[in-house]
Design a protein around this motif. Structure first.
Motif, PDB file in Angstrom:
ATOM      1  N   GLU A  54      83.755  78.712  35.087  1.00  0.00           N
ATOM      2  CA  GLU A  54      84.756  79.439  35.867  1.00  0.00           C
ATOM      3  C   GLU A  54      84.758  80.917  35.489  1.00  0.00           C
ATOM      4  N   LEU A  55      84.721  81.209  34.196  1.00  0.00           N
ATOM      5  CA  LEU A  55      84.687  82.600  33.771  1.00  0.00           C
ATOM      6  C   LEU A  55      83.417  83.298  34.259  1.00  0.00           C
ATOM      7  N   ARG A  56      82.296  82.571  34.277  1.00  0.00           N
ATOM      8  CA  ARG A  56      81.057  83.150  34.797  1.00  0.00           C
ATOM      9  C   ARG A  56      81.191  83.465  36.281  1.00  0.00           C
ATOM     10  N   TYR A  57      81.767  82.552  37.042  1.00  0.00           N
ATOM     11  CA  TYR A  57      81.942  82.787  38.475  1.00  0.00           C
ATOM     12  C   TYR A  57      82.855  83.986  38.716  1.00  0.00           C
ATOM     13  N   VAL A  58      83.988  84.014  37.996  1.00  0.00           N
ATOM     14  CA  VAL A  58      84.943  85.099  38.178  1.00  0.00           C
ATOM     15  C   VAL A  58      84.323  86.438  37.777  1.00  0.00           C
ATOM     16  N   ALA A  59      83.612  86.452  36.627  1.00  0.00           N
ATOM     17  CA  ALA A  59      82.998  87.692  36.165  1.00  0.00           C
ATOM     18  C   ALA A  59      81.927  88.175  37.128  1.00  0.00           C
ATOM     19  N   ALA A 252      80.538  71.483  39.600  1.00  0.00           N
ATOM     20  CA  ALA A 252      79.556  71.020  40.574  1.00  0.00           C
ATOM     21  C   ALA A 252      79.525  71.860  41.846  1.00  0.00           C
ATOM     22  N   PHE A 253      80.699  72.148  42.440  1.00  0.00           N
ATOM     23  CA  PHE A 253      80.699  72.785  43.757  1.00  0.00           C
ATOM     24  C   PHE A 253      80.204  74.228  43.707  1.00  0.00           C
ATOM     25  N   PHE A 254      80.866  75.077  42.912  1.00  0.00           N
ATOM     26  CA  PHE A 254      80.499  76.489  42.921  1.00  0.00           C
ATOM     27  C   PHE A 254      79.097  76.757  42.376  1.00  0.00           C
ATOM     28  N   PRO A 255      78.667  76.100  41.294  1.00  0.00           N
ATOM     29  CA  PRO A 255      77.260  76.323  40.887  1.00  0.00           C
ATOM     30  C   PRO A 255      76.259  75.907  41.962  1.00  0.00           C
ATOM     31  N   ARG A 256      76.598  74.892  42.757  1.00  0.00           N
ATOM     32  CA  ARG A 256      75.683  74.417  43.800  1.00  0.00           C
ATOM     33  C   ARG A 256      75.746  75.291  45.044  1.00  0.00           C
ATOM     34  N   ARG A 276      71.238  79.964  30.242  1.00  0.00           N
ATOM     35  CA  ARG A 276      71.923  80.192  28.969  1.00  0.00           C
ATOM     36  C   ARG A 276      73.417  79.913  29.071  1.00  0.00           C
ATOM     37  N   VAL A 277      74.001  80.246  30.212  1.00  0.00           N
ATOM     38  CA  VAL A 277      75.423  79.936  30.401  1.00  0.00           C
ATOM     39  C   VAL A 277      75.652  78.434  30.337  1.00  0.00           C
ATOM     40  N   TRP A 278      74.793  77.679  31.017  1.00  0.00           N
ATOM     41  CA  TRP A 278      74.916  76.222  30.961  1.00  0.00           C
ATOM     42  C   TRP A 278      74.709  75.717  29.529  1.00  0.00           C
TER      43      TRP A 278
END
Length: 378
Positions: A54-59, A252-256, A276-278
């Protein structure tokens, strides 16, 4: 100040809706069958991983935040978040004073963010609502944390709503949004109202070695005084369902379906690749799983404390997205045509000051800083 849409083909609508319905049905089934086990296993297996993603998506999605709002403001936010983490850690030791401190710090974060993310006409009413909510939270602090836990799980719908603008037609966007509102609002309301009582399961045998009879889990997901009651069981089942949907959306949803969201973040931090994030997320999840299995109560306290920043960071972002909608900005159905004639959707983001990335078919505005660009674009 635009963020390009995905460069590849959009999601196949039929497959997307079918998979969403399957996930909703499966999450509801396991949550009703054993709410305690669903909550505990969700925290153990996906709690840390979802926070990292979530932090990765937001950033990435709001990659211009730090530059657009300025370093002094970001330092203030960092201090407030550090205070929230410390208050959460001290909550189990000093009780109410630490809880009150966290409430005050949380509302301070909202108050200082309002003039940064909302246009001038929107600020006064939002400040007024924030003040009323702060008074209610200070009057009923235990209820505040229960409400915060539930609302945090629902706020992901705001990001899903915004994501849906890349769907190919207005009809598919409306249907997708109705589906999100259904699982986030309608289904939990029906569970709390008692419509699913005949399917509710209270057996915690599968995780009894971690949480005992599950009372500690129930206490954190329902209003005070509901432990062992039918109402308490309903709230726990609704919480388990919302938590499962929340976790699966981020993991699952946003990474996909939104891998492009982190593209700008990886440009700024090329060493922080998706792999690396994963890896960081799985390593953190494994470490916390060991702690939770060995001492669940301590693990949950530490997990909640370290995870609290991502709960509070969502609030200014949600306000910004809602503020843009109130201002009538960011038309949902506008497409941008690239020079070769291909249709691409232009996704607008409040904080996108970086001029180095060029969006095809969209002309940039001259002059002004990131904040002025934001208010011009809304």
């Amino acid at each position: 100040m635009t963020l390009p849409g995905p460069t590849g083909a959009g999601p196949r609508v039929a497959v997307l809706f079918t998979s969403c319905l399957v996930v909703v049905a499966g999450s509801l089934a396991v949550s009703l069958a054993s709410a305690v086990s669903t909550v505990v296993l969700g925290v153990v297996l996906l709690g840390v991983l979802h926070a990292v993603l979530e932090l990765r998506y937001v950033a990435g999605r709001f990659s211009g935040l730090a530059l657009g709002l300025g370093r002094p403001f970001m330092r203030l936010v960092a201090v407030l978040l550090a205070g929230i983490v410390l208050s959460r850690l001290l909550g189990g030791l000093v009780g109410r004073p630490a809880n009150v401190a966290e409430i005050l710090l949380g509302y301070a974060l909202v108050a200082v963010s309002i003039p940064r993310v909302l246009a001038r006409p929107q600020r006064v009413p939002v400040w007024a609502l924030t003040g009323v909510a702060a008074l209610a939270s200070l009057r009923w602090p235990e209820e505040h944390f229960v409400a915060l836990a539930h609302l945090h799980l629902v706020t992901v719908v705001v990001f899903l709503w915004e994501w849906s603008r890349r769907l190919p037609s207005a009809r598919s966007r409306r249907a997708f949004r109705v589906l999100q509102a259904g699982w986030a609002l309608v289904i939990p309301a029906l569970i709390v109202a008692g419509w699913a009582d005949s399917w509710l399961g209270t057996d915690a045998t599968f995780v009894r070695s971690l949480v005992g009879d599950g009372h500690s889990v129930v206490a954190g997901a329902q209003p005070p005084g509901g432990v062992g009651t039918v109402v308490g069981t309903r709230f726990l089942a609704a919480f388990a369902f919302l938590q499962t949907m929340h976790l699966l959306t981020w993991v699952a949803f946003f990474p996909r379906h939104a891998p492009d969201a982190a593209a700008d973040l990886e440009e700024r931090l090329p060493w922080l690749t998706g792999a690396r994030v994963w890896a960081i997320g799985f390593l953190g999840a494994a470490m916390f799983a060991v702690l939770l299995v060995s001492d669940y109560s301590t693990g949950v306290v530490l997990h909640d404390a370290l995870g609290s920043p991502h709960v509070y960071v969502e609030i200014p972002l949600v306000l910004a997205l809602l503020g843009r909608r109130w201002s009538g900005g960011g038309p949902d159905d506008s497409d941008v045509t690239s020079p070769d004639g291909a249709q691409r959707r232009a996704l607008i983001t409040p904080w996108r000051p970086a001029p180095h990335r060029r969006t095809v078919g969209v002309s940039s505005k001259e002059g002004g800083g990131p904040r002025s660009d934001f208010f011009r674009n809304v």
